[in-house]
Scaffold this motif. Sequence first.
Motif, PDB file in Angstrom:
ATOM      1  N   ARG A 317      44.995  32.378  47.376  1.00  0.00           N
ATOM      2  CA  ARG A 317      46.264  32.863  47.212  1.00  0.00           C
ATOM      3  C   ARG A 317      46.571  33.649  45.837  1.00  0.00           C
ATOM      4  NH1 ARG A 317      52.124  32.116  49.224  1.00  0.00           N
ATOM      5  NH2 ARG A 317      53.433  32.520  47.463  1.00  0.00           N
ATOM      6  N   MET A 318      46.370  32.821  44.742  1.00  0.00           N
ATOM      7  CA  MET A 318      46.562  33.348  43.482  1.00  0.00           C
ATOM      8  C   MET A 318      45.651  34.240  43.014  1.00  0.00           C
ATOM      9  SD  MET A 318      47.077  30.790  39.830  1.00  0.00           S
ATOM     10  CE  MET A 318      47.954  29.730  40.940  1.00  0.00           C
ATOM     11  N   SER A 319      44.199  34.099  43.374  1.00  0.00           N
ATOM     12  CA  SER A 319      43.290  35.217  42.756  1.00  0.00           C
ATOM     13  C   SER A 319      43.598  36.499  43.577  1.00  0.00           C
ATOM     14  CB  SER A 319      41.930  34.446  43.398  1.00  0.00           C
ATOM     15  OG  SER A 319      40.793  35.488  42.917  1.00  0.00           O
ATOM     16  N   ASP A 320      43.924  36.520  44.920  1.00  0.00           N
ATOM     17  CA  ASP A 320      44.012  37.610  45.515  1.00  0.00           C
ATOM     18  C   ASP A 320      45.270  38.341  45.064  1.00  0.00           C
ATOM     19  OD1 ASP A 320      43.432  39.452  47.547  1.00  0.00           O
ATOM     20  OD2 ASP A 320      44.425  38.382  49.379  1.00  0.00           O
ATOM     21  N   LEU A 321      46.284  37.649  44.705  1.00  0.00           N
ATOM     22  CA  LEU A 321      47.401  38.148  44.327  1.00  0.00           C
ATOM     23  C   LEU A 321      47.223  38.897  42.879  1.00  0.00           C
ATOM     24  CD1 LEU A 321      50.349  35.516  45.380  1.00  0.00           C
ATOM     25  CD2 LEU A 321      50.073  37.704  46.245  1.00  0.00           C
ATOM     26  N   ARG A 322      46.550  38.242  42.114  1.00  0.00           N
ATOM     27  CA  ARG A 322      46.141  38.688  40.681  1.00  0.00           C
ATOM     28  C   ARG A 322      45.743  39.911  40.868  1.00  0.00           C
ATOM     29  NH1 ARG A 322      43.355  38.656  36.078  1.00  0.00           N
ATOM     30  NH2 ARG A 322      44.708  37.870  34.188  1.00  0.00           N
ATOM     31  N   SER A 323      44.398  39.916  41.784  1.00  0.00           N
ATOM     32  CA  SER A 323      43.514  41.172  42.096  1.00  0.00           C
ATOM     33  C   SER A 323      44.553  42.499  42.364  1.00  0.00           C
ATOM     34  CB  SER A 323      42.394  40.857  42.777  1.00  0.00           C
ATOM     35  OG  SER A 323      41.701  40.014  42.462  1.00  0.00           O
ATOM     36  N   LEU A 324      45.412  41.998  43.349  1.00  0.00           N
ATOM     37  CA  LEU A 324      46.292  43.124  43.858  1.00  0.00           C
ATOM     38  C   LEU A 324      47.349  43.603  42.521  1.00  0.00           C
ATOM     39  CD1 LEU A 324      47.260  41.678  47.261  1.00  0.00           C
ATOM     40  CD2 LEU A 324      45.947  43.838  46.844  1.00  0.00           C
ATOM     41  N   ILE A 325      47.979  42.711  41.720  1.00  0.00           N
ATOM     42  CA  ILE A 325      48.710  43.169  40.844  1.00  0.00           C
ATOM     43  C   ILE A 325      47.813  44.007  39.748  1.00  0.00           C
ATOM     44  CG2 ILE A 325      50.007  42.480  38.874  1.00  0.00           C
ATOM     45  CD1 ILE A 325      50.984  40.030  40.473  1.00  0.00           C
ATOM     46  N   VAL A 326      46.728  43.536  39.309  1.00  0.00           N
ATOM     47  CA  VAL A 326      45.833  44.577  38.610  1.00  0.00           C
ATOM     48  C   VAL A 326      45.434  45.777  39.108  1.00  0.00           C
ATOM     49  CG1 VAL A 326      43.461  44.710  37.652  1.00  0.00           C
ATOM     50  CG2 VAL A 326      44.703  42.424  37.481  1.00  0.00           C
ATOM     51  N   GLY A 327      45.149  45.884  40.353  1.00  0.00           N
ATOM     52  CA  GLY A 327      45.010  47.160  41.006  1.00  0.00           C
ATOM     53  C   GLY A 327      46.167  48.069  41.170  1.00  0.00           C
ATOM     54  N   THR A 328      47.421  47.333  40.954  1.00  0.00           N
ATOM     55  CA  THR A 328      48.666  48.183  41.169  1.00  0.00           C
ATOM     56  C   THR A 328      48.992  48.829  39.818  1.00  0.00           C
ATOM     57  OG1 THR A 328      49.443  46.942  42.761  1.00  0.00           O
ATOM     58  CG2 THR A 328      51.128  48.153  41.363  1.00  0.00           C
ATOM     59  N   VAL A 329      48.726  48.326  38.661  1.00  0.00           N
ATOM     60  CA  VAL A 329      49.326  48.760  37.329  1.00  0.00           C
ATOM     61  C   VAL A 329      48.226  48.942  36.531  1.00  0.00           C
ATOM     62  CG1 VAL A 329      51.008  46.922  37.424  1.00  0.00           C
ATOM     63  CG2 VAL A 329      49.048  46.441  36.147  1.00  0.00           C
ATOM     64  N   LEU A 330      47.020  49.101  36.685  1.00  0.00           N
ATOM     65  CA  LEU A 330      45.799  49.342  35.893  1.00  0.00           C
ATOM     66  C   LEU A 330      44.789  50.272  36.572  1.00  0.00           C
ATOM     67  CD1 LEU A 330      44.613  45.786  34.143  1.00  0.00           C
ATOM     68  CD2 LEU A 330      46.284  47.718  33.321  1.00  0.00           C
ATOM     69  N   SER A 331      45.410  50.844  37.650  1.00  0.00           N
ATOM     70  CA  SER A 331      44.444  51.754  38.362  1.00  0.00           C
ATOM     71  C   SER A 331      44.898  53.072  38.008  1.00  0.00           C
ATOM     72  CB  SER A 331      44.417  51.626  39.853  1.00  0.00           C
ATOM     73  OG  SER A 331      45.870  51.774  40.447  1.00  0.00           O
TER      74      SER A 331
END
Length: 331
Positions: A317-331
């Motif tokens: 869960r934590m790994s998936d959430l972190r990837s999603l947050i990265v994709g939101t703010v750094l894409s």
Amino acid sequence: MKEAGEIMKEGWERAVSPLSLDLRQMNEIVRPAFGGKRVTSAERIGVGCSNFNYKIQLEDSVDSYLVRIFSRGKEVADKELAIAQLVRQTLSVADFLYADTSCSAFDKPWAVQEWKEGFLLSDVFKNGTLAELTSAAASVGTTLANIHSFEFPESGFFDKELKVTQPFSMNGERFLSFIEQSLFHEPCGKWLGDELTQAVWSYCQTYGPLLTDSQERPVLVHSDFNGLNILMQHGPTGCSVSAVLDWEFAFAWSRYVDIANMLRYEQEGSAFEQHFIRAYQEQGMVLEPNWRLLARLEDLVALCDMMNTSTLDTPNRMSDLRSLIVGTVLS
């Protein structure tokens, strides 16, 4: 096709320990619902992270039923019952046939629902053809428009009669307050690390004020509107929605919560997104020009909130959430 993230969510660790009921226990629980008829099989189903669902069959019957056990209490059970009654004329949901929220015979509220045949939308993302994916997207977009046709005078959480008893709004100021609390005072920031935490905070300071400018009316939002909670069926025009499942998190809020949830793992401009949004708008739903950005902001609230309740025992869960947050703010 859906990216790996949608499949990963199926591997999220459960928020509560699994509940295993044998046939004797199931018979004791549901006896009042079926006039004493005996349950001959009970299979725990679903990939949800909170409540528990069983597919059961009775003696001398070919029909199947769903037994839903509410781990989050009577308030959630009452709300789901009320929502099913509200939307059943315009939306495909599993009707409630019997419910006991008293916790007198069992320590959790439970209900019997009709059994809906079908397969999960997540299966279409993983294994469907392009034609199946686009037809599913169109049906899901139309379905979401039907959900959002129910408007409310203010935003907030429901009571058992679907009246907003805890009104609040997520304007830019409240948004930044929540994000700041999550990043600098709650576990979210610790799990993200200093560099990503600062990137999220900068992103939210830049774009958060846009939420104050939004003129959206509060609507009924499912708040967990994704491929694991939408049942599909094959029809003459491709894949269509058979039922929308699991309304435990529903409340009155911005439509962009559900849009963001459905598109959480999609690339911008994907075939699914195009057909989903087109069908949604064809039902008369109007989106603001910056709808993608508003959806990302709403989703950041959900992602940070879920990160706050993640632990070392929930690494997937934590790994998936972190990837999603990265994709939101750094894409």
